[in-house]
Write a protein that holds these residues in place. Structure first.
Motif, PDB file in Angstrom:
ATOM      1  N   SER A 178      32.639  19.778  -2.351  1.00  0.00           N
ATOM      2  CA  SER A 178      33.261  19.190  -3.535  1.00  0.00           C
ATOM      3  C   SER A 178      33.605  17.726  -3.270  1.00  0.00           C
ATOM      4  N   PRO A 179      33.309  16.844  -4.188  1.00  0.00           N
ATOM      5  CA  PRO A 179      32.752  17.010  -5.528  1.00  0.00           C
ATOM      6  C   PRO A 179      31.224  16.882  -5.581  1.00  0.00           C
ATOM      7  N   TYR A 180      30.549  17.069  -4.458  1.00  0.00           N
ATOM      8  CA  TYR A 180      29.099  16.853  -4.355  1.00  0.00           C
ATOM      9  C   TYR A 180      28.327  18.171  -4.244  1.00  0.00           C
ATOM     10  N   THR A 181      28.800  19.224  -4.866  1.00  0.00           N
ATOM     11  CA  THR A 181      28.178  20.535  -4.711  1.00  0.00           C
ATOM     12  C   THR A 181      26.737  20.577  -5.217  1.00  0.00           C
ATOM     13  N   LYS A 182      26.369  19.676  -6.099  1.00  0.00           N
ATOM     14  CA  LYS A 182      24.999  19.643  -6.631  1.00  0.00           C
ATOM     15  C   LYS A 182      24.212  18.433  -6.106  1.00  0.00           C
ATOM     16  N   ALA A 183      24.705  17.839  -5.041  1.00  0.00           N
ATOM     17  CA  ALA A 183      24.048  16.652  -4.481  1.00  0.00           C
ATOM     18  C   ALA A 183      22.671  17.011  -3.935  1.00  0.00           C
ATOM     19  N   PRO A 184      21.682  16.151  -4.191  1.00  0.00           N
ATOM     20  CA  PRO A 184      20.355  16.395  -3.616  1.00  0.00           C
ATOM     21  C   PRO A 184      20.356  16.092  -2.120  1.00  0.00           C
ATOM     22  N   ARG A 185      19.510  16.793  -1.402  1.00  0.00           N
ATOM     23  CA  ARG A 185      19.364  16.498   0.033  1.00  0.00           C
ATOM     24  C   ARG A 185      18.549  15.207   0.156  1.00  0.00           C
ATOM     25  N   PRO A 186      19.101  14.201   0.851  1.00  0.00           N
ATOM     26  CA  PRO A 186      18.354  12.944   0.957  1.00  0.00           C
ATOM     27  C   PRO A 186      17.142  13.071   1.877  1.00  0.00           C
ATOM     28  N   ASP A 187      16.115  12.306   1.551  1.00  0.00           N
ATOM     29  CA  ASP A 187      14.945  12.194   2.414  1.00  0.00           C
ATOM     30  C   ASP A 187      15.198  11.170   3.513  1.00  0.00           C
ATOM     31  N   VAL A 188      16.082  10.211   3.211  1.00  0.00           N
ATOM     32  CA  VAL A 188      16.416   9.151   4.158  1.00  0.00           C
ATOM     33  C   VAL A 188      17.837   8.669   3.855  1.00  0.00           C
ATOM     34  N   ILE A 189      18.533   8.242   4.907  1.00  0.00           N
ATOM     35  CA  ILE A 189      19.900   7.743   4.768  1.00  0.00           C
ATOM     36  C   ILE A 189      19.942   6.309   5.263  1.00  0.00           C
ATOM     37  N   MET A 200       0.848  -1.169   0.000  1.00  0.00           N
ATOM     38  CA  MET A 200       0.000   0.000   0.000  1.00  0.00           C
ATOM     39  C   MET A 200       0.897   1.237   0.000  1.00  0.00           C
ATOM     40  N   ASN A 201       0.671   2.142  -0.918  1.00  0.00           N
ATOM     41  CA  ASN A 201       1.500   3.336  -1.027  1.00  0.00           C
ATOM     42  C   ASN A 201       0.690   4.557  -0.647  1.00  0.00           C
ATOM     43  N   TYR A 202       1.071   5.191   0.452  1.00  0.00           N
ATOM     44  CA  TYR A 202       0.366   6.370   0.933  1.00  0.00           C
ATOM     45  C   TYR A 202       0.979   7.665   0.414  1.00  0.00           C
ATOM     46  N   ARG A 203       2.137   7.561  -0.227  1.00  0.00           N
ATOM     47  CA  ARG A 203       2.860   8.728  -0.686  1.00  0.00           C
ATOM     48  C   ARG A 203       2.406   9.108  -2.091  1.00  0.00           C
ATOM     49  N   ASN A 204       2.456  10.378  -2.392  1.00  0.00           N
ATOM     50  CA  ASN A 204       2.143  10.883  -3.720  1.00  0.00           C
ATOM     51  C   ASN A 204       3.044  10.189  -4.733  1.00  0.00           C
ATOM     52  N   SER A 205       2.468   9.511  -5.723  1.00  0.00           N
ATOM     53  CA  SER A 205       3.251   8.711  -6.660  1.00  0.00           C
ATOM     54  C   SER A 205       4.174   9.541  -7.541  1.00  0.00           C
ATOM     55  N   SER A 206       3.927  10.828  -7.666  1.00  0.00           N
ATOM     56  CA  SER A 206       4.803  11.665  -8.482  1.00  0.00           C
ATOM     57  C   SER A 206       6.015  12.155  -7.688  1.00  0.00           C
ATOM     58  N   GLN A 207       5.975  11.952  -6.392  1.00  0.00           N
ATOM     59  CA  GLN A 207       7.056  12.408  -5.528  1.00  0.00           C
ATOM     60  C   GLN A 207       8.211  11.406  -5.566  1.00  0.00           C
ATOM     61  N   ARG A 208       9.391  11.883  -5.879  1.00  0.00           N
ATOM     62  CA  ARG A 208      10.579  11.031  -5.914  1.00  0.00           C
ATOM     63  C   ARG A 208      11.300  11.121  -4.573  1.00  0.00           C
ATOM     64  N   ILE A 209      11.606   9.972  -3.979  1.00  0.00           N
ATOM     65  CA  ILE A 209      12.297   9.908  -2.701  1.00  0.00           C
ATOM     66  C   ILE A 209      13.799   9.883  -2.960  1.00  0.00           C
ATOM     67  N   GLU A 210      14.510  10.786  -2.315  1.00  0.00           N
ATOM     68  CA  GLU A 210      15.973  10.828  -2.413  1.00  0.00           C
ATOM     69  C   GLU A 210      16.550   9.972  -1.299  1.00  0.00           C
ATOM     70  N   ILE A 211      17.357   8.982  -1.667  1.00  0.00           N
ATOM     71  CA  ILE A 211      17.957   8.067  -0.706  1.00  0.00           C
ATOM     72  C   ILE A 211      19.476   8.138  -0.834  1.00  0.00           C
ATOM     73  N   LEU A 212      20.146   8.262   0.300  1.00  0.00           N
ATOM     74  CA  LEU A 212      21.607   8.164   0.312  1.00  0.00           C
ATOM     75  C   LEU A 212      21.974   6.849   0.980  1.00  0.00           C
ATOM     76  N   LEU A 213      22.685   6.009   0.254  1.00  0.00           N
ATOM     77  CA  LEU A 213      23.199   4.745   0.779  1.00  0.00           C
ATOM     78  C   LEU A 213      24.691   4.928   1.053  1.00  0.00           C
ATOM     79  N   VAL A 214      25.080   4.735   2.297  1.00  0.00           N
ATOM     80  CA  VAL A 214      26.486   4.828   2.694  1.00  0.00           C
ATOM     81  C   VAL A 214      26.943   3.409   2.988  1.00  0.00           C
ATOM     82  N   GLU A 215      27.642   2.808   2.030  1.00  0.00           N
ATOM     83  CA  GLU A 215      27.957   1.374   2.093  1.00  0.00           C
ATOM     84  C   GLU A 215      29.235   1.107   1.305  1.00  0.00           C
TER      85      GLU A 215
END
Length: 149
Positions: free
Chosen positions: A55-66, A1-16
């Motif tokens: 630098s070099p991530y000056t244009k990195a998106p702010r993550p919604d979740v990490i 079940m998806n309660y989130r607006n389907s047009s909304q893109r979730i930004e995820i940062l994976l540190v691995e």
């Protein structure tokens, strides 16, 4: 079940730093019903540069979740977590510890540093995919994430 607006893109940062876990996470989230943009870094120093848009991530998106591993080279995940949660510009971003450690000390330390969740990575491939799907279903579908500043 998806309660989130389907047009909304979730930004995820994976540190691995484990390339196999990165590839599996990418594959699982690429097959997701949740529109997402997964960014990856392989150590804590890169994670902090990404989050602070240095630098070099000056244009990195702010993550919604990490999604943060604890055992990282250069700067470990505990230090990354401490820096994120002590920085007023970053502290509201939910941080999910996703690690192979099931040590009571790591669990306690992570929650004392204000981790939002602690998940131990299973060793079996099928179970690992189930864990990722559970994170996706809860954190990316049901949970209301903080608005971006």
């Amino acid at each position: 079940m998806n309660y989130r607006n389907s047009s909304q893109r979730i930004e995820i940062l994976l540190v691995e730093d484990n390339h196999g876990d990165v590839d599996l996470t990418k594959a699982t989230l690429n097959n997701s019903k949740i529109r997402n943009n997964l960014q990856t870094v392989t150590n804590g120093k890169e994670a902090m540069a990404f989050l602070r848009q240095e630098s070099p991530y000056t244009k990195a998106p702010r993550p919604d979740v990490i999604l943060l591993d604890l055992n990282l080279p250069v700067m470990d995940g505990r230090e990354v977590l401490a820096q994120i949660k002590s920085d007023p510009k970053l502290s509201l971003i939910p941080v999910i510890i996703l690690t192979s450690s099931d040590s009571d000390q790591d669990i306690l330390t992570s929650y004392k540093l204000n981790a939002n969740a602690y998940v131990t990575k299973p060793l079996e491939l099928e179970q690992f995919v189930k864990v990722l799907k559970s994170i996706e279903n809860f954190w990316l579908s049901i949970v209301k994430l903080p608005p971006k500043n």
